[in-house]
Design an enzyme around this catalytic site. Sequence first.
Site, short mmCIF file in Angstrom:
data_model
loop_
_atom_site.label_atom_id
_atom_site.label_comp_id
_atom_site.label_asym_id
_atom_site.label_seq_id
_atom_site.Cartn_x
_atom_site.Cartn_y
_atom_site.Cartn_z
CE LYS A 49 38.57 65.69 73.23
NZ LYS A 49 37.47 66.61 72.92
C1 E4P Z 1 34.33 65.68 73.11
O1 E4P Z 1 35.31 65.24 73.63
C2 E4P Z 1 34.08 65.60 71.66
O2 E4P Z 1 34.98 66.40 70.97
C3 E4P Z 1 32.66 66.00 71.41
O3 E4P Z 1 31.82 65.26 72.28
C4 E4P Z 1 32.21 65.85 69.97
O4 E4P Z 1 30.81 66.07 69.91
P1 E4P Z 1 30.01 66.31 68.54
O5 E4P Z 1 30.07 65.07 67.74
O6 E4P Z 1 28.62 66.66 68.99
O7 E4P Z 1 30.70 67.46 67.84
#
Ligand code: E4P
Length: 218
Positions: free
Chosen positions: A87
């Site tokens: 990622k």
């Molecule tokens: C996932 O890949 C993201 O990092 C995550 O969905 C972020 O979510 P949030 O905005 O609720 O922190």
Amino acid sequence: MKFFLDTANLDQIREAYAMGVLDGVTTNPSLMAKEGIKGKDNQYKHYIDICNIVGGDVSAEVIATDYEGMVREGEELAALNEHIVIKLPCTEAGIKAVKYFAGKGIKTNCTLVFSLGQALLAAKAGATYVSPFVGRLDDISEDGVGLIEDIVEMYNYYGFGTMVLAASIRHTRHIIDCLKAGADVATCPLPAIKGLLKHPLTDSGLAKFLEDYHKVNG
Ligand code: E4P
């Protein structure tokens, strides 16, 4: 549409897997910190534990912000397990790193995407997944689901192979809206997935069936 669980919590991952609806997991540094996992060795072990439960794509985010650091860290992460997806943030260094890993056949998830232009660059670099953050856009009164629609349309029009992974999903309605928008994947908190089951007519219908059964069978 595939379901990923947006958590680093092993109990929740086991629970979603046991329901039979889990295709993968996404994590980020905040989610890892929430579980109190400190230090690289423990974090790497935790990623392996998640992969062993899921048997599907597991996104592990790099901490480095420079290209060389991202490549170094991404290679370490990719070596942990065949299911690890690297990622990378949608920055200039991150896009370069997406291109590097795509060239090596290693899956990537280009994250922190908030615009159509960012999604275009992620796809051109060869990202496996692009992660537009639906909830965080809604938080600032922008249209998170609208961005999912726009990216899906652009990718279809130009024939990009990058999958749209709707992230920052906050509730069940977001899942339904991203499904209708054509997202390939939604990464969700477990309660939002369980919310899909809820319908008052299911509850009242089941209660009536059981009542009628017991009237006759005692
Ligand atoms: C996932 O890949 C993201 O990092 C995550 O969905 C972020 O979510 P949030 O905005 O609720 O922190």
